[in-house]
Motif scaffolding. Structure first.
Motif, PDB file in Angstrom:
ATOM      1  N   ASP A   6       6.452  -1.617   4.276  1.00 30.79           N
ATOM      2  CA  ASP A   6       7.709  -2.258   3.887  1.00 30.79           C
ATOM      3  C   ASP A   6       8.904  -1.377   4.238  1.00 30.79           C
ATOM      4  O   ASP A   6       9.915  -1.860   4.766  1.00 30.79           O
ATOM      5  CB  ASP A   6       7.710  -2.545   2.384  1.00 30.79           C
ATOM      6  N   ASN A  52       3.643   4.669  -5.743  1.00 30.02           N
ATOM      7  CA  ASN A  52       2.527   3.719  -5.802  1.00 30.02           C
ATOM      8  C   ASN A  52       1.168   4.403  -5.874  1.00 30.02           C
ATOM      9  O   ASN A  52       0.134   3.719  -5.903  1.00 30.02           O
ATOM     10  CB  ASN A  52       2.568   2.818  -4.562  1.00 30.02           C
ATOM     11  N   ASP A  97      -1.965   5.738  -7.499  1.00 33.29           N
ATOM     12  CA  ASP A  97      -2.618   5.312  -8.740  1.00 33.29           C
ATOM     13  C   ASP A  97      -3.679   6.343  -9.128  1.00 33.29           C
ATOM     14  O   ASP A  97      -4.742   6.433  -8.496  1.00 33.29           O
ATOM     15  CB  ASP A  97      -3.254   3.935  -8.540  1.00 33.29           C
ATOM     16  N   GLY A 104      -5.216   4.762  -4.866  1.00 32.69           N
ATOM     17  CA  GLY A 104      -4.419   3.561  -4.567  1.00 32.69           C
ATOM     18  C   GLY A 104      -3.841   3.570  -3.164  1.00 32.69           C
ATOM     19  O   GLY A 104      -2.694   3.181  -2.941  1.00 32.69           O
ATOM     20  N   ARG A 105      -4.667   3.973  -2.184  1.00 34.32           N
ATOM     21  CA  ARG A 105      -4.201   4.105  -0.801  1.00 34.32           C
ATOM     22  C   ARG A 105      -3.580   2.805  -0.279  1.00 34.32           C
ATOM     23  O   ARG A 105      -2.566   2.832   0.429  1.00 34.32           O
ATOM     24  CB  ARG A 105      -5.356   4.527   0.098  1.00 34.32           C
ATOM     25  N   ASP A 106      -4.196   1.667  -0.599  1.00 36.25           N
ATOM     26  CA  ASP A 106      -3.704   0.405  -0.054  1.00 36.25           C
ATOM     27  C   ASP A 106      -2.285   0.100  -0.530  1.00 36.25           C
ATOM     28  O   ASP A 106      -1.462  -0.396   0.230  1.00 36.25           O
ATOM     29  CB  ASP A 106      -4.654  -0.741  -0.408  1.00 36.25           C
ATOM     30  N   TYR A 107      -1.974   0.437  -1.797  1.00 41.13           N
ATOM     31  CA  TYR A 107      -0.622   0.196  -2.304  1.00 41.13           C
ATOM     32  C   TYR A 107       0.390   1.124  -1.617  1.00 41.13           C
ATOM     33  O   TYR A 107       1.507   0.719  -1.290  1.00 41.13           O
ATOM     34  CB  TYR A 107      -0.571   0.406  -3.808  1.00 41.13           C
ATOM     35  N   VAL A 108      -0.025   2.353  -1.426  1.00 39.23           N
ATOM     36  CA  VAL A 108       0.857   3.312  -0.753  1.00 39.23           C
ATOM     37  C   VAL A 108       1.121   2.874   0.685  1.00 39.23           C
ATOM     38  O   VAL A 108       2.262   2.917   1.172  1.00 39.23           O
ATOM     39  CB  VAL A 108       0.240   4.729  -0.789  1.00 39.23           C
ATOM     40  N   GLU A 109       0.088   2.448   1.390  1.00 39.13           N
ATOM     41  CA  GLU A 109       0.258   2.020   2.774  1.00 39.13           C
ATOM     42  C   GLU A 109       1.106   0.761   2.877  1.00 39.13           C
ATOM     43  O   GLU A 109       1.890   0.609   3.830  1.00 39.13           O
ATOM     44  CB  GLU A 109      -1.114   1.796   3.410  1.00 39.13           C
ATOM     45  N   ASP A 110       0.979  -0.151   1.909  1.00 40.52           N
ATOM     46  CA  ASP A 110       1.845  -1.341   1.908  1.00 40.52           C
ATOM     47  C   ASP A 110       3.310  -0.954   1.715  1.00 40.52           C
ATOM     48  O   ASP A 110       4.205  -1.522   2.361  1.00 40.52           O
ATOM     49  CB  ASP A 110       1.415  -2.301   0.790  1.00 40.52           C
ATOM     50  N   ALA A 111       3.541   0.025   0.837  1.00 36.28           N
ATOM     51  CA  ALA A 111       4.917   0.480   0.613  1.00 36.28           C
ATOM     52  C   ALA A 111       5.477   1.146   1.870  1.00 36.28           C
ATOM     53  O   ALA A 111       6.648   0.955   2.223  1.00 36.28           O
ATOM     54  CB  ALA A 111       4.957   1.451  -0.564  1.00 36.28           C
TER      55      ALA A 111
END
Length: 256
Positions: A133, A113, A115, A123-130
């Motif tokens: 999860d 994730n 970016d 794309g820190r927020d996408y990585v942290e969401d992953a």
């Protein structure tokens, strides 16, 4: 010629006699203790014994499973840090995917994730969401066997209470059948069931409760260390990408 050997034979025979008698006394005492504290509890002790065996098995499994080597090994951290410092994200993903540890699987799941079109934070927020999860799914699996220890901690006193009620019912039944003048030996057997099951229920529940919180805290600490490592890895890449821009904001000196 045979005279010196006679005292030696006598000593050997005496020693053997003492050893045999002491071992038989120890065996008799052990049997007495087993009868006094276990078998006198009746058949409910079988259920409590099964809970004790399950507790031992779960503790051994969790001791083997909840280790730093299986969650956040140092060699993997060093390898991932080397890749992320040099912005080799694909290599970091491959390294994580090849490692069976918690951190390796988490990085293999979260790093895709990243970016590159957002160099300011990758794309820190996408990585942290992953990562969140992944943590939810993995922790649920790890907590299952820890929660079974909590179940034992709750079930053991209930088993003890069941034995207590069973013993008291038997005691009152003995009194009723004897018209108030029951044999003390019969009453003692029923009271043994009542008290011993309560005792072993508590003996099982107290260590179970301690083990539950111990393993739960250990899991949380290992997962927190993995999260901290993941944050360091991502920050390393962001720092590498934005190193020049970051240094440009820091003044070298003040002209006079």
């Amino acid at each position: 010629m045979n005279t010196p050997s006679r005292p030696i034979k006598s000593v050997a025979i005496t020693a053997a006699t003492v050893l045999l008698s002491s071992s038989s006394l120890f065996a008799a005492e052990e049997t007495s203790l087993l009868t006094k504290y276990v078998t006198d509890g009746g058949w409910p002790m079988i259920l409590i014994g099964l809970l004790i065996l399950a507790l031992i098995a779960l503790c051994v499994f969790n001791f083997m499973n909840l280790t730093k080597a299986k969650f956040c090994p140092e060699d993997l951290k060093a390898g991932l840090m080397d890749h992320m410092l040099n912005c080799r994200v694909r290599s970091a993903i491959e390294l994580g995917a090849s490692h069976p540890s918690y951190l390796g699987r988490m990085m293999a799941y979260a790093l895709p994730n990243v970016d590159a079109r957002r160099p300011e934070d990758l794309g820190r927020d996408y990585v942290e969401d992953a990562i969140a999860d992944f943590t939810i799914n993995e922790n649920r699996k790890s907590m299952t066997l820890i929660n079974y220890i909590s179940l034992i901690a709750q079930a053991a006193p209930m088993m003890g209470l069941f034995g207590t009620v069973l013993g008291m019912v038997g005691a009152f039944g003995t009194l009723a059948s004897g018209d108030g003048s029951a044999d003390p030996a019969s009453l003692a057997g029923d009271i043994s069931v009542a008290l011993l099951t309560t005792l072993w229920g508590l003996v099982t529940a107290i260590p179970s409760l301690t083990a539950y919180f111990f393993f739960k805290n250990k899991l949380n600490n290992l997962v927190a260390e993995c999260h901290h490592t993941a944050e360091e890895l991502l920050n390393a890449s962001i720092q590498t990408v934005n190193g020049d821009a970051h240094l440009a904001k820091i003044p070298e000196g003040i002209a006079v």
